[in-house]
Write an enzyme that holds these catalytic residues in place. Sequence first.
Site, PDB file in Angstrom:
ATOM      1  N   HIS A  72       0.117   7.621  -6.460  1.00  0.00           N
ATOM      2  CA  HIS A  72      -0.995   7.024  -5.709  1.00  0.00           C
ATOM      3  C   HIS A  72      -1.165   7.720  -4.360  1.00  0.00           C
ATOM      4  O   HIS A  72      -0.209   7.864  -3.614  1.00  0.00           O
ATOM      5  CB  HIS A  72      -0.743   5.534  -5.478  1.00  0.00           C
ATOM      6  CG  HIS A  72      -0.923   4.694  -6.710  1.00  0.00           C
ATOM      7  ND1 HIS A  72      -0.969   3.335  -6.688  1.00  0.00           N
ATOM      8  CD2 HIS A  72      -1.086   5.055  -8.007  1.00  0.00           C
ATOM      9  CE1 HIS A  72      -1.150   2.872  -7.919  1.00  0.00           C
ATOM     10  NE2 HIS A  72      -1.204   3.893  -8.743  1.00  0.00           N
ATOM     11  N   TYR A 203      -2.968  -4.886  -0.829  1.00  0.00           N
ATOM     12  CA  TYR A 203      -2.250  -5.867  -0.017  1.00  0.00           C
ATOM     13  C   TYR A 203      -3.321  -6.754   0.623  1.00  0.00           C
ATOM     14  O   TYR A 203      -4.051  -6.288   1.496  1.00  0.00           O
ATOM     15  CB  TYR A 203      -1.436  -5.182   1.080  1.00  0.00           C
ATOM     16  CG  TYR A 203      -0.205  -4.438   0.585  1.00  0.00           C
ATOM     17  CD1 TYR A 203      -0.289  -3.154   0.060  1.00  0.00           C
ATOM     18  CD2 TYR A 203       1.060  -5.031   0.672  1.00  0.00           C
ATOM     19  CE1 TYR A 203       0.848  -2.480  -0.378  1.00  0.00           C
ATOM     20  CE2 TYR A 203       2.201  -4.366   0.236  1.00  0.00           C
ATOM     21  CZ  TYR A 203       2.091  -3.098  -0.291  1.00  0.00           C
ATOM     22  OH  TYR A 203       3.220  -2.444  -0.717  1.00  0.00           O
ATOM     23  N   PRO A 295      10.132  -7.720   0.728  1.00  0.00           N
ATOM     24  CA  PRO A 295       9.523  -6.714  -0.155  1.00  0.00           C
ATOM     25  C   PRO A 295       8.179  -6.158   0.320  1.00  0.00           C
ATOM     26  O   PRO A 295       7.662  -5.217  -0.284  1.00  0.00           O
ATOM     27  CB  PRO A 295       9.333  -7.475  -1.476  1.00  0.00           C
ATOM     28  CG  PRO A 295       9.288  -8.914  -1.100  1.00  0.00           C
ATOM     29  CD  PRO A 295      10.152  -9.059   0.119  1.00  0.00           C
ATOM     30  N   LYS A 299      10.499  -1.165   0.592  1.00  0.00           N
ATOM     31  CA  LYS A 299      11.504  -0.224   1.103  1.00  0.00           C
ATOM     32  C   LYS A 299      12.898  -0.358   0.470  1.00  0.00           C
ATOM     33  O   LYS A 299      13.748   0.515   0.664  1.00  0.00           O
ATOM     34  CB  LYS A 299      11.653  -0.394   2.625  1.00  0.00           C
ATOM     35  CG  LYS A 299      10.433   0.029   3.407  1.00  0.00           C
ATOM     36  CD  LYS A 299      10.297   1.538   3.408  1.00  0.00           C
ATOM     37  CE  LYS A 299       8.966   2.015   3.882  1.00  0.00           C
ATOM     38  NZ  LYS A 299       8.310   2.965   2.998  1.00  0.00           N
ATOM     39  N   TYR A 387       4.827   4.015   5.274  1.00  0.00           N
ATOM     40  CA  TYR A 387       4.752   3.611   3.864  1.00  0.00           C
ATOM     41  C   TYR A 387       5.266   4.716   2.943  1.00  0.00           C
ATOM     42  O   TYR A 387       5.975   4.438   1.980  1.00  0.00           O
ATOM     43  CB  TYR A 387       3.306   3.230   3.506  1.00  0.00           C
ATOM     44  CG  TYR A 387       3.228   2.421   2.230  1.00  0.00           C
ATOM     45  CD1 TYR A 387       3.464   1.050   2.232  1.00  0.00           C
ATOM     46  CD2 TYR A 387       2.956   3.038   1.009  1.00  0.00           C
ATOM     47  CE1 TYR A 387       3.421   0.301   1.058  1.00  0.00           C
ATOM     48  CE2 TYR A 387       2.915   2.302  -0.171  1.00  0.00           C
ATOM     49  CZ  TYR A 387       3.144   0.933  -0.128  1.00  0.00           C
ATOM     50  OH  TYR A 387       3.105   0.199  -1.300  1.00  0.00           O
TER      51      TYR A 387
END
Length: 397
Positions: A72, A203, A295, A299, A387
Amino acid sequence: MRTQVAIIGAGPAGLMLAQLLHSKGIESVILESRTRAEIEETIRAGVLEQGTADLMRELGVADRMNRLGQVHDGIEFRFHRKGHRINLNELTGGKRVTIYAQHEVLKDLISARIATGGEILFNVGDVRLLDVDTESPRVQFRRDKDGELEELVCDFIAGCDGFHGPSRQHIPQHARTEYSEVFPMSWLGILAEAPPSSPELIYAHHDRGFALVSTRSPEIQRIYLQVDAHDDLGNWSDERIWSELHRRLETDDGWTLIEGPIIQKNIVGMRSFVCDPMQYGRLFLAGDAAHIVPPTGAKGLNLAVSDVVVLAKGLEAYYKQGNAAWLQAYSEICLRRVWKAERFSNYMTALLHRHANYSPFQRQIQLAELDYVTSSPVGLASIAENYVGLPIDWRRS
Ligand code: APR
Ligand code: PHB
């Protein structure tokens, strides 16, 4: 039995460490209390940072990941019925994440371990660590839970036995500090037989709570929604889950959430935890044995992997050059990255969830923060950099 490095636990930390050590010609034995089937079937997260995916390739264990993993280039933050794409690839000079379930990573590492002829004992019982602060630490255990008591003599012990494993307790209480935070919310996770609703992870922040649309394969989707800390799966019928997800994810541009039969449901608690130091004598903790993240930042697995990269380098310097300085600096190097991941995971958790205890003022600040990070180039770049995974900072004091 004797080996160079005794590894307790065959999770991502233990298995990746064994593979790294094998690539450097260092012997290890893995002792794992669960069965191979249990390990290969437990559903966990699934986001691999660029560095984790690169390491899988370097170690020659990436065939299935390359075929089945989904690369992605971005993620979406969604709030106020509108999506905001974060272009990870452009914002980080070409980095990406790979969506590939943790238990698939474990299957690949276990079969690589067996193919290299490395020792891995599943279903062992009564694992006890002895003499960790001497030059010849030992681990006692029983094969198949109730076999004879056996002893593994080694040079080092890697405590890769997760949050509930015994290793951490071998750092005497006076020699360690534990930092911990429990969040007043949980995630309800589902696996649904449906095609993807979105090509990238979403998200979503909503007045009713957080939701996350992830994926596993073209046929199976992984979706989460924020629930109360002590909520019970019994309160959540499939109908209620879908109706809540629709409300939290709805947009003005006609996006639709694709439903399908729910084949698995679970509730995950949210906590942060760090043990400092991560080493004592000849014992080195790695992964969840030393730290836990909520979560939201994805990570957990990636931190386990970066710990063992640092540990493998220390062990290599010790065995090849007789240089113990990298091992001595293990905790220092790991904790720098761990705390940054703790920071990011806490930040993402605060930013994206509904907090019942926020004052109207704090709520407005949260919305301003969402607006800022999705519109400012600096805000976007900071989310993207964290990220896809920060580099290991190898400085030693
Ligand atoms: N003896 C041997 N093995 C043990 C013992 C014991 N006494 N106690 C625990 N274990 C094993 C567990 O059965 C598990 O397989 O140690 C392993 C630890 O694995 P994880 O909990 O997966 O931890 P880690 O390898 O650090 O990976 C961290 O995994 O749990 C996820 O979300 C977490 O993504 C993160 C990552
Ligand atoms: C998952 O796919 O399980 C997942 C994805 C992103 C997260 C957490 C979990 O932040």
